[in-house]
Write a protein that holds these residues in place. Structure first.
Motif, PDB file in Angstrom:
ATOM      1  N   SER A  50      51.911   9.697  62.490  1.00 50.77           N
ATOM      2  CA  SER A  50      52.841   9.578  63.576  1.00 50.77           C
ATOM      3  C   SER A  50      53.357  11.092  63.745  1.00 50.77           C
ATOM      4  N   GLN A  52      52.264  13.880  62.543  1.00 54.38           N
ATOM      5  CA  GLN A  52      51.070  14.554  63.866  1.00 54.38           C
ATOM      6  C   GLN A  52      50.741  14.067  65.180  1.00 54.38           C
ATOM      7  N   TYR A  53      50.370  12.699  65.615  1.00 50.64           N
ATOM      8  CA  TYR A  53      50.317  12.457  66.291  1.00 50.64           C
ATOM      9  C   TYR A  53      50.833  11.061  66.611  1.00 50.64           C
ATOM     10  N   THR A  55      51.493   9.442  69.677  1.00 46.85           N
ATOM     11  CA  THR A  55      50.272   8.071  69.763  1.00 46.85           C
ATOM     12  C   THR A  55      48.568   7.864  69.813  1.00 46.85           C
ATOM     13  N   ASP A  58      47.067  10.561  72.228  1.00 41.18           N
ATOM     14  CA  ASP A  58      47.226  12.237  71.858  1.00 41.18           C
ATOM     15  C   ASP A  58      45.943  11.574  71.011  1.00 41.18           C
ATOM     16  N   ILE A  59      44.851  11.365  69.836  1.00 37.39           N
ATOM     17  CA  ILE A  59      43.954  11.190  68.805  1.00 37.39           C
ATOM     18  C   ILE A  59      42.862  11.603  69.595  1.00 37.39           C
ATOM     19  N   GLN A  62      41.688  14.415  71.691  1.00 36.15           N
ATOM     20  CA  GLN A  62      41.145  15.966  71.252  1.00 36.15           C
ATOM     21  C   GLN A  62      40.100  16.451  71.446  1.00 36.15           C
ATOM     22  N   PRO A  65      37.972  13.795  68.950  1.00 35.25           N
ATOM     23  CA  PRO A  65      38.418  13.171  67.410  1.00 35.25           C
ATOM     24  C   PRO A  65      37.963  12.376  66.330  1.00 35.25           C
TER      25      PRO A  65
END
Length: 395
Positions: A50, A52-53, A55, A58-59, A62, A65
């Motif tokens: 969490s 870094q991301y 939610t 958010d991953i 990318q 991913p």
């Protein structure tokens, strides 16, 4: 299932058979943060990412991913086995983390009537108007008139249009045949953002429904751009008696408390697993009732009448945008006609049924059936999530 496991299975049941060579993404409820956290599952251990991301969305957004996930690390939360056990425990330890559905801000969407056999069943539902006994007689007559093998018929094609003309002339045309072989797919909202449940928890059917079933499906993870980046498993729980009374009751039949199950985890596309892999998956279903009833079935993705990529094209594009992406359940060929109680009355769920949906590439999603009214209330919405992330300094 491992004989030593509880009803919800063990880690070996839940995870893909090649889990040791891939990294998977999920979500947990973290009591120490009083909120959810995205996690990765690597070699049977769960790590909080969490920081870094904040939610899972958010991953998913990318550019690659799978590559992002393979490079992620974070504090170890515990073993996947321990989190699974706490998720399914009859008395959950509220001080320890547990698993949630693996998506968060994505729209929850589903496609219907994507397999010929399920298309026939929808027509039967419509004509029976929720009458289970009448459905058996209609089924035998429908299959004689239409046939069950429409696999090679391309929806929206000239051949499909000619078949429509023949069926209209015969007086057996239906709105379900329209979305089954016509140009426009049936794509609907299965539930609200954040309302999905994960594995090892109950799924809900309304107490007033007496003809309902699971729908074992593959669910695609779709970016806001419309690009498909991964997959998971889903149970598109359906109330057949409600939808059979009127297609306008679809929301009542489909969108109820705990009626959308996804998980256990997301597998992103890479060199080992991609959209072509999805097209070839066989999704197994088993139902075990407390009355000793057992049902086994398989949904073969190769027998879909609409290609997954074409369905996503109808979901998202210049005509409709999803800024946080979407999850799209692809439909099922499961036709629940096996009699459970009395001859000719077919299948319906009973409270206590354990439903297992699985395939080697995605693991196994396990849920136990309860009345939707008795399932855990959904109280943590988007405002709660945003507030929690701000409080944790993640937004």
């Amino acid at each position: 299932m491992n004989a030593a496991a509880d009803w919800y299975g063990c880690a070996a049941d839940a995870l893909p058979t090649d889990a040791e060579s891939t990294v998977l993404v999920g979500r947990i409820w973290d009591p120490s943060a009083d909120g959810p956290s995205p996690v990765i599952v690597r070699n049977g251990d769960v790590f909080d990412v969490s920081a870094q991301y904040p939610t899972v969305r958010d991953i998913c957004e990318q550019p690659d991913p799978a590559a992002v996930v393979h490079g992620l690390d974070g504090p170890r939360v515990g073993s996947f086995e321990a989190l699974l056990a706490n998720t399914g425990a009859s008395s959950r330890d509220q001080g320890r983390p547990w698993l949630l559905a693996p998506v968060d801000l994505q729209a929850l969407k589903a496609a219907g009537v994507t397999f010929p056999v399920s298309m026939i069943e929808r027509v039967i539902e419509e004509r029976a108007r929720g009458d289970v006994a009448l459905a058996a007689d209609i089924r035998s007559r429908m299959l004689a008139d239409v046939g069950a093998d429409l696999h090679d018929l391309l929806p929206g094609s000239e051949e499909a249009a000619r078949l429509k003309d023949l069926l209209v002339a015969a007086g057996i045309w239906s709105q379900y045949l329209e979305v089954g072989i016509g140009p426009d797919a049936e794509i609907f909202t299965k539930g609200q953002v954040l309302s999905a449940v994960g594995t090892a928890v109950p799924v809900g059917v309304l107490a007033a429904s007496d003809w309902n079933n699971p729908e074992p499906e593959v669910a695609l993870i779709v970016q806001s751009s419309g690009r498909i980046v991964g997959g998971t498993l889903g149970n598109d729980v359906n109330l057949r008696d409600v939808e059979g009374r009127s297609a306008l009751l679809l929301t009542r039949a489909k969108d109820n408390n705990a009626s959308c199950a996804l998980g256990p985890l997301i597998r992103f596309f890479d060199t080992r697993f991609d959209l072509e892999s999805v097209r070839g998956l066989d999704v197994s279903l088993s139902i075990d009732g407390e009355d000793g009833f057992r049902l086994d079935a398989v949904s073969e993705m190769a027998r879909m009448s609409r290609d997954p990529e074409a369905l996503v094209g109808q979901l998202i594009g210049p005509h409709h945008h999803y800024p946080d992406g979407a999850v799209l359940m692809l439909g099922t060929m499961f036709a629940p006609i096996q009699d459970r109680d009395r001859p000719g009355e077919g299948f319906t769920h009973k409270v206590g049924d354990v439903v297992r949906i699985g395939c080697p590439a995605l693991g196994t999603l396990v849920n136990r059936v309860r009345h939707a009214e008795d399932c855990e209330p959904w109280t943590f919405g988007v405002r709660d999530l945003m507030g929690n992330l701000v409080k944790r300094g993640l937004l």
